[in-house]
Design an enzyme around this catalytic site. Structure first.
Site, PDB file in Angstrom:
ATOM      1  N   LYS A 149     -37.848  34.497  12.409  1.00 35.42           N
ATOM      2  CA  LYS A 149     -39.194  34.735  12.944  1.00 35.42           C
ATOM      3  C   LYS A 149     -39.993  33.433  12.992  1.00 35.42           C
ATOM      4  O   LYS A 149     -39.864  32.572  12.130  1.00 35.42           O
ATOM      5  CB  LYS A 149     -39.892  35.757  12.052  1.00 35.42           C
ATOM      6  CG  LYS A 149     -41.243  36.235  12.536  1.00 35.42           C
ATOM      7  CD  LYS A 149     -41.783  37.265  11.555  1.00 35.42           C
ATOM      8  CE  LYS A 149     -43.128  37.804  11.964  1.00 35.42           C
ATOM      9  NZ  LYS A 149     -43.640  38.792  10.982  1.00 35.42           N
ATOM     10  N   SER A 222     -44.950  42.775  13.479  1.00 38.88           N
ATOM     11  CA  SER A 222     -45.068  41.428  13.999  1.00 38.88           C
ATOM     12  C   SER A 222     -43.714  40.745  14.188  1.00 38.88           C
ATOM     13  O   SER A 222     -43.660  39.613  14.683  1.00 38.88           O
ATOM     14  CB  SER A 222     -45.939  40.584  13.054  1.00 38.88           C
ATOM     15  OG  SER A 222     -45.354  40.469  11.775  1.00 38.88           O
ATOM     16  N   SER A 246     -44.154  45.339   9.700  1.00 41.01           N
ATOM     17  CA  SER A 246     -43.819  44.286  10.652  1.00 41.01           C
ATOM     18  C   SER A 246     -42.330  44.072  10.871  1.00 41.01           C
ATOM     19  O   SER A 246     -41.940  43.429  11.845  1.00 41.01           O
ATOM     20  CB  SER A 246     -44.460  42.961  10.221  1.00 41.01           C
ATOM     21  OG  SER A 246     -45.841  42.990  10.465  1.00 41.01           O
TER      22      SER A 246
END
Length: 523
Positions: A149, A222, A246
């Site tokens: 990420k 996210s 997330s």
């Protein structure tokens, strides 16, 4: 190499910032494109007129060889480890295949923020040479490509905290990356995340990440870039973060596995996690060898949570829960109704806890860069404190949280279940810019319970093919979710359910998952 920007599918317009912001954003996209060879670009007609479901395009586009398709479609991470260690596959061939497929996935869903295939292949060659000369692997992930990420630091690569003005090149690996690197992992890309890192749609200055199963839907956030990438088999294993859903939300939206650990059970700093970061709990990992894994169906008590008493999930989720109940009972498992303790208050508490410093620090980013505030950023900040909370106010929030955790735990015990099976989201996936309600994941963050979302063999049907069982909504939020169901187009969206364990019972949770795998037809 591509000289401008990489064309990506973007069916929904993004908010536009100031001229300076747009120029800076264009520069970022041009820098991204420099590393991408033109032979990996998809035809323009695919970008301009994509199908609703793009999951078949990596196979059909003709940019991957049969060997590369086999590598990316027929192995999981553990199978790749075995194949590389036995020299049935080289790390170079594996990394090349996944890097190429990742670039294809990016053009279809805008899932990446950085792509560095050449560096990854060079590292893979070093690992292949080491194995050839010594006969030994460097660690348990020798030669396996792993995606990361965007905000998680990788030395020499770009990271950001959800705003353009925070974009920096990191000089040091994060603790998790350092551990993975020492275990032999190869890094080749970083993945998209939302503005502010705090909502369930990955829209950023890189673009909007799309759901591969239905591009009219969000891939979640996210960690949405990771989820879309893995769903398109451009990665076999990815790392994200989860303080409200997330990891689990995007995984559920995209039909893949996703795991949120109990806090401080996974490393956040250096290579010996409990030494360099004494917050890390030194619980040995046993995984599927836990006691509950060996439990007979008659001993394992599964609490079935159909809804949280705030929002009744949309029809496909209810259908999936009923399917799971039937399968489990037929296999001899004890399935008991479970009602969560004080869920409405828990959700209200965590929404307030996200922004103890008010929004003054986040709003400063918009002023500095001329960046536009995205709709879901506005939404999640609506309950932020008007002014920065005092130390005493924050302490009171923590004391209240700890009291709620104790009360919830006692109620869990009273209901007599070992694990809880529940929705992962209020629906399958959300239409763009409507991922408002994180109830089914965020409550477990507040309680600090480990959770894993699991893909079941059920998908959303065409619009109009199924309806709510009852016309009665539980309240305003439930009514809004019903309206979204009536207005949306969720065809082909996968359904995931969520399995939740007690705090620090992560091993036991995976033991239960192993015990239920065949019954729930998990891939």
């Amino acid at each position: 190499m591509a000289s401008t920007i990489i064309p990506v599918v973007q069916p929904v317009p993004r908010p536009v910032g100031t001229a300076d912001y747009e120029a800076a954003r264009l520069n970022v996209l041009q820098n991204f494109a420099v590393a991408v060879p033109k032979e990996l670009l998809l035809p323009n007609h695919v970008i301009q007129n994509p199908p609703r479901n793009v999951t078949s395009l990596p196979r059909q586009c003709g940019l991957l060889s049969e060997a590369e398709l086999d590598i990316t479609e027929n192995y999981d991470a553990t199978a790749l480890v075995r194949a590389i260690a036995s020299k049935a596959l080289s790390s170079v061939s594996v990394v090349t295949a996944f890097a190429k497929r990742a670039m294809i996935a990016h053009q279809l869903t805008c899932c990446l923020t950085e792509w560095f295939m050449d560096e990854a292949i060079a590292r893979a060659k070093e690992l292949d040479d080491h194995l050839a000369s010594t006969g030994q692997t460097v660690g348990p992930l020798h030669g396996v490509p792993i995606s990361i990420k965007a905000h998680i630091p990788i030395a020499g690569h770009w990271g950001d905290l959800g705003y353009l003005d925070t974009l920096t090149k990191d000089t040091k690996d994060s603790q998790m990356v350092a551990i993975l690197r020492s275990a032999g992992a190869v890094f080749y890309c970083k993945t998209n995340q939302p503005q502010s890192l705090m909502h369930l749609e990955s829209t950023s200055f890189y673009g909007r990440t799309l759901n591969p199963h239905n591009i009219k839907l969000s891939a979640g956030g996210s960690t949405g870039g990771e989820a879309a990438l893995i769903a398109l088999r451009g990665s076999v294993l990815g790392v994200g973060t989860d303080i409200g859903g997330s990891v689990r939300g995007p995984s559920a939206f995209c039909g893949i596995y996703g795991f949120k650990a109990t806090s401080y059970s996974l490393p956040m700093k250096g290579a010996k996690p409990w030494i360099e970061d004494p917050r890390v709990i030194p619980i040995p990992w046993t995984g599927t060898r836990s006691i509950l894994a060996a439990s007979s169906p008659q001993r394992l008590r599964i609490g079935l949570m159909m809804h949280d008493n705030v929002i009744i999930p949309q029809p496909p989720v209810t259908r999936a829960l009923k399917w799971a109940k039937s399968r489990l009972e037929d296999a001899g498992f004890e399935v008991k109704p479970y009602k969560p303790y004080n869920a409405a208050q828990i959700i209200e508490n965590i929404r307030k806890a996200y922004w103890p410093a008010s929004t003054k620090y986040t709003d400063a980013h918009f002023t500095l860069a001329g960046e536009p505030k995205h709709p879901l950023t506005e939404w999640i900040q609506r309950e932020a404190a008007p002014e920065e909370l005092s130390v005493g106010d924050v302490l009171q929030q923590r004391l209240l949280r700890d009291d709620v955790r104790s009360e919830f735990s006692l109620d869990w015990e009273k209901q007599g279940v070992d694990v809880i099976l529940c929705p992962a989201f209020v629906g399958s996936a959300s239409s763009h810019d409507t991922a408002w309600y994180w109830n089914y994941t965020a409550m477990w963050n507040y309680l600090d319970c480990p959770g894993v979302v699991i893909p079941v063999p059920i998908k959303s049907l065409k619009r109009g093919e199924e309806e709510y069982e009852s016309r009665d909504a539980l309240g305003k939020e439930c009514e809004q979710v019903r309206r979204l169901w009536e207005e949306g187009d969720f065809e082909d969206a996968p359904i995931n359910l969520q399995l939740v364990g007690r705090r620090y019972h992560d091993n036991e949770l995976f033991g239960v998952l192993a015990a239920l795998k065949d019954t729930l037809q998990l891939p």
